[in-house]
Design a protein around this motif. Structure first.
Motif, mmCIF file in Angstrom:
data_model
loop_
_atom_site.group_PDB
_atom_site.id
_atom_site.type_symbol
_atom_site.label_atom_id
_atom_site.label_comp_id
_atom_site.label_asym_id
_atom_site.label_seq_id
_atom_site.Cartn_x
_atom_site.Cartn_y
_atom_site.Cartn_z
ATOM 1 N N ALA A 65 -3.827 -100.025 7.396
ATOM 2 C CA ALA A 65 -2.507 -99.399 7.432
ATOM 3 C C ALA A 65 -2.656 -97.911 7.691
ATOM 4 C CB ALA A 65 -1.770 -99.621 6.114
ATOM 5 N N GLY A 66 -1.611 -97.335 8.254
ATOM 6 C CA GLY A 66 -1.599 -95.904 8.520
ATOM 7 C C GLY A 66 -0.273 -95.509 9.143
ATOM 8 N N ARG A 67 -0.279 -94.359 9.818
ATOM 9 C CA ARG A 67 0.939 -93.844 10.448
ATOM 10 C C ARG A 67 0.729 -93.704 11.950
ATOM 11 N NH1 ARG A 67 5.568 -92.892 7.249
ATOM 12 N NH2 ARG A 67 4.836 -92.836 5.135
ATOM 13 N N ARG A 68 1.754 -94.102 12.701
ATOM 14 C CA ARG A 68 1.746 -93.892 14.144
ATOM 15 C C ARG A 68 3.145 -93.485 14.566
ATOM 16 N NH1 ARG A 68 -0.198 -98.611 17.852
ATOM 17 N NH2 ARG A 68 1.966 -99.056 18.269
ATOM 18 N N ASP A 69 3.235 -92.346 15.220
ATOM 19 C CA ASP A 69 4.517 -91.770 15.647
ATOM 20 C C ASP A 69 5.461 -91.558 14.467
ATOM 21 O OD1 ASP A 69 3.643 -91.846 18.291
ATOM 22 O OD2 ASP A 69 4.412 -93.890 18.573
ATOM 23 N N VAL A 92 0.862 -101.359 10.425
ATOM 24 C CA VAL A 92 -0.259 -102.155 9.933
ATOM 25 C C VAL A 92 -0.873 -102.893 11.117
ATOM 26 C CG1 VAL A 92 -0.956 -104.046 8.419
ATOM 27 C CG2 VAL A 92 0.799 -102.452 7.676
ATOM 28 N N VAL A 93 -2.199 -102.834 11.200
ATOM 29 C CA VAL A 93 -2.938 -103.554 12.239
ATOM 30 C C VAL A 93 -3.846 -104.545 11.530
ATOM 31 C CG1 VAL A 93 -4.572 -103.361 14.137
ATOM 32 C CG2 VAL A 93 -2.892 -101.568 13.758
ATOM 33 N N THR A 94 -3.876 -105.777 12.023
ATOM 34 C CA THR A 94 -4.698 -106.821 11.420
ATOM 35 C C THR A 94 -5.843 -107.171 12.363
ATOM 36 O OG1 THR A 94 -2.735 -107.700 10.338
ATOM 37 C CG2 THR A 94 -4.666 -109.115 10.408
#
Length: 117
Positions: free
Chosen positions: A95-99, A104-106
């Protein structure tokens, strides 16, 4: 005849009781007692089980490491402040921040960390 066999059985029970009583505190001193179908074996020293080493080597060969998943999420998918939030034997979720939005990326928990979602 009955008396001698009774004495032998009684002495064997006493011996097994003594070995069982001594082996529990002696494990801290690195004395190991193995009882199996082949008999009773005593082991000394810091030995390892080769089967466990082989199993761990093959198990760890094809997994997605946390560091690799975080780096892949940050570099290839543009996620800032990436961190692992969930991990099991099938997936690694980062998980993190984008824009400015939480994302969340799996990744699959196999070699190369391929993206699932």
């Amino acid at each position: 005849m009955f008396k001698s066999s009774r004495t032998a059985v009684l002495s064997a029970l006493i011996a097994l009781g003594t070995v069982a009583g001594v082996s529990a505190p002696a494990n801290a001193g690195d004395l190991r007692v193995y009882a199996g179908s082949g008999g009773i074996y005593f082991g000394f020293g810091d030995h390892y089980n080769r089967r466990d080493v082989r199993r761990n080597r093959h198990y760890n060969r094809g997994i997605c490491r946390n560091r690799k998943a975080v780096r892949k999420a940050a570099r290839r998918h543009g996620i800032n402040r990436a961190r692992v939030i969930r991990r099991n034997n099938r997936v690694v979720k980062v998980a993190g921040r984008r824009d400015g939005y939480r994302t969340v990326v799996t990744f699959a928990n196999v070699r190369g960390c391929p993206r699932i979602r």
